[in-house]
Scaffold this motif. Structure first.
Motif, mmCIF file in Angstrom:
data_model
loop_
_atom_site.group_PDB
_atom_site.id
_atom_site.type_symbol
_atom_site.label_atom_id
_atom_site.label_comp_id
_atom_site.label_asym_id
_atom_site.label_seq_id
_atom_site.Cartn_x
_atom_site.Cartn_y
_atom_site.Cartn_z
ATOM 1 N N TYR A 36 0.833 -1.187 0.000
ATOM 2 C CA TYR A 36 0.000 0.000 0.000
ATOM 3 C C TYR A 36 0.874 1.245 0.000
ATOM 4 O O TYR A 36 1.673 1.460 0.910
ATOM 5 N N LEU A 37 0.714 2.059 -1.051
ATOM 6 C CA LEU A 37 1.397 3.338 -1.123
ATOM 7 C C LEU A 37 0.677 4.366 -0.251
ATOM 8 O O LEU A 37 1.262 5.331 0.209
ATOM 9 N N LEU A 38 -0.631 4.132 -0.037
ATOM 10 C CA LEU A 38 -1.446 4.940 0.847
ATOM 11 C C LEU A 38 -2.505 4.038 1.461
ATOM 12 O O LEU A 38 -3.095 3.220 0.764
ATOM 13 N N ALA A 44 -7.161 4.191 -0.260
ATOM 14 C CA ALA A 44 -5.986 3.346 -0.425
ATOM 15 C C ALA A 44 -5.494 3.372 -1.866
ATOM 16 O O ALA A 44 -6.287 3.496 -2.806
ATOM 17 N N VAL A 45 -4.186 3.250 -2.003
ATOM 18 C CA VAL A 45 -3.550 3.018 -3.299
ATOM 19 C C VAL A 45 -2.739 1.744 -3.149
ATOM 20 O O VAL A 45 -1.790 1.695 -2.357
ATOM 21 N N VAL A 81 -6.826 2.080 -7.021
ATOM 22 C CA VAL A 81 -7.189 3.199 -6.149
ATOM 23 C C VAL A 81 -8.553 2.884 -5.554
ATOM 24 O O VAL A 81 -9.493 2.546 -6.284
ATOM 25 N N LYS A 82 -8.677 2.978 -4.241
ATOM 26 C CA LYS A 82 -9.915 2.632 -3.552
ATOM 27 C C LYS A 82 -10.400 3.784 -2.674
ATOM 28 O O LYS A 82 -9.593 4.516 -2.101
ATOM 29 N N THR A 89 -20.431 -1.296 -0.838
ATOM 30 C CA THR A 89 -20.052 -0.656 -2.107
ATOM 31 C C THR A 89 -18.797 0.173 -1.881
ATOM 32 O O THR A 89 -18.702 0.923 -0.910
ATOM 33 N N ARG A 90 -17.842 0.033 -2.808
ATOM 34 C CA ARG A 90 -16.595 0.775 -2.661
ATOM 35 C C ARG A 90 -16.075 1.195 -4.034
ATOM 36 O O ARG A 90 -16.097 0.413 -4.979
ATOM 37 N N TYR A 91 -15.635 2.436 -4.126
ATOM 38 C CA TYR A 91 -14.984 2.889 -5.355
ATOM 39 C C TYR A 91 -13.685 2.122 -5.536
ATOM 40 O O TYR A 91 -12.876 2.005 -4.618
ATOM 41 N N GLU A 92 -13.471 1.611 -6.741
ATOM 42 C CA GLU A 92 -12.242 0.869 -7.029
ATOM 43 C C GLU A 92 -11.891 1.027 -8.501
ATOM 44 O O GLU A 92 -12.630 0.578 -9.385
#
Length: 213
Positions: A36-38, A44-45, A81-82, A89-92
Motif C-alpha cells: 500500500y502506497l497509501l 488506499a492506493v 485506487v480505492k 459498495t466501494r470505489y475501485e
C-alpha cells in the motif's frame, strides 16, 4: 472493477471464517502479495502482484519473503485506487501494470499483505476464500462479489460473522495493523457480541438456520 454499467465501483460482502471446509481449499491456490502506497481513512492506493496456481507456500514466511520465494511465478500485477467502503459498495479503479515495475513497487512500499486465494462456486455466487499469511496469519476471510449490490445473499454456514464494513478487516487496514497482533482481542469481542450481519441489503439467508437474517 465492475464492468456492468456501474463504472469503477465494486460490490462485495466479506465474512470472518473460523473454520474453513477443507474441500474448499485448492491444492494450488493463487498467491497474492500487495503493498500500500497509501492506506488512511478508508482511502488506499494498492499495488498487487499475484501468481496463479502456486503450491508449497509457507504461510510462516513474512510478506516480502513470500514474494521473493515465488517471484518467478508472478503472472498478473495491477495498481488500484480505492475509496471508503459504504454498506458493501466501494470505489475501485484498477489498471494493469508491467510485472517488472509492480514487483519493485511491492518490494519498496512499507505496508504489505500476503494471502492464498481459493475460489469456489457456492449456489449462484462465486466466492473467494483468502487464507492470510505472514503478520495476518491465521486470519481467513470469505468474500462474495457481484456486478451490483450484494442483496438477498445466501450466507454459507462457515461464515462466522460479517466484516464488510469493519475497517480493521479491509486489506488496507490489515496492512497497517496486522491481525496477528489483535487476534486474541477479536476472539473475546466475537464471543461477547456474537455474530452480526448487515441488515440493509435485503434478506440474509443463513445456511442451516431458519428465520430472518
Amino acid at each position: 472493477m465492475s464492468d456492468t454499467g456501474y463504472g469503477d465501483f465494486e460490490f462485495e460482502r466479506r465474512f470472518f471464517v473460523e473454520h474453513v471446509p477443507t474441500e474448499l481449499l485448492e491444492a494450488s491456490p493463487t498467491l497474492i502479495v500487495q503493498s500500500y502506497l497509501l492506506a488512511q481513512d478508508g482511502f488506499a492506493v494498492r499495488v498487487r502482484a499475484q501468481a496463479t496456481g502456486v503450491a508449497g507456500v509457507d504461510p510462516a514466511l513474512d510478506e516480502l519473503a513470500l514474494l521473493e520465494a515465488h517471484v518467478g511465478a508472478v503472472d498478473f500485477c495491477a495498481i488500484t485506487v480505492k475509496g471508503p467502503m459504504v454498506e458493501g459498495t466501494r470505489y475501485e479503479a484498477e489498471r494493469e501494470l508491467d510485472p517488472l515495475v509492480a514487483v519493485e513497487l511491492v518490494r519498496r512500499a512499507p505496508a504489505r499483505v500476503a494471502k492464498l486465494r481459493h475460489s469456489a462456486w457456492l449456489g449462484t455466487d462465486g466466492w473467494v476464500i483468502d487464507v492470510f499469511a505472514g503478520g495476518n496469519a491465521p486470519l481467513v476471510v470469505a468474500e462474495v462479489e457481484r456486478g451490483g449490490p450484494v442483496t438477498d445473499l445466501v450466507v454459507p454456514a462457515f461464515c462466522t460473522t460479517e466484516v464488510t464494513v469493519d475497517a480493521r478487516f479491509a486489506n488496507d487496514g490489515l496492512a497497517v495493523r496486522p491481525f496477528g497482533g489483535w487476534a486474541a482481542r477479536w476472539a473475546q469481542e466475537l464471543a461477547t457480541a456474537g455474530p452480526r450481519f448487515l441488515t440493509g441489503l435485503g434478506h440474509n439467508h443463513l445456511a442451516g438456520q431458519d428465520g430472518p437474517g
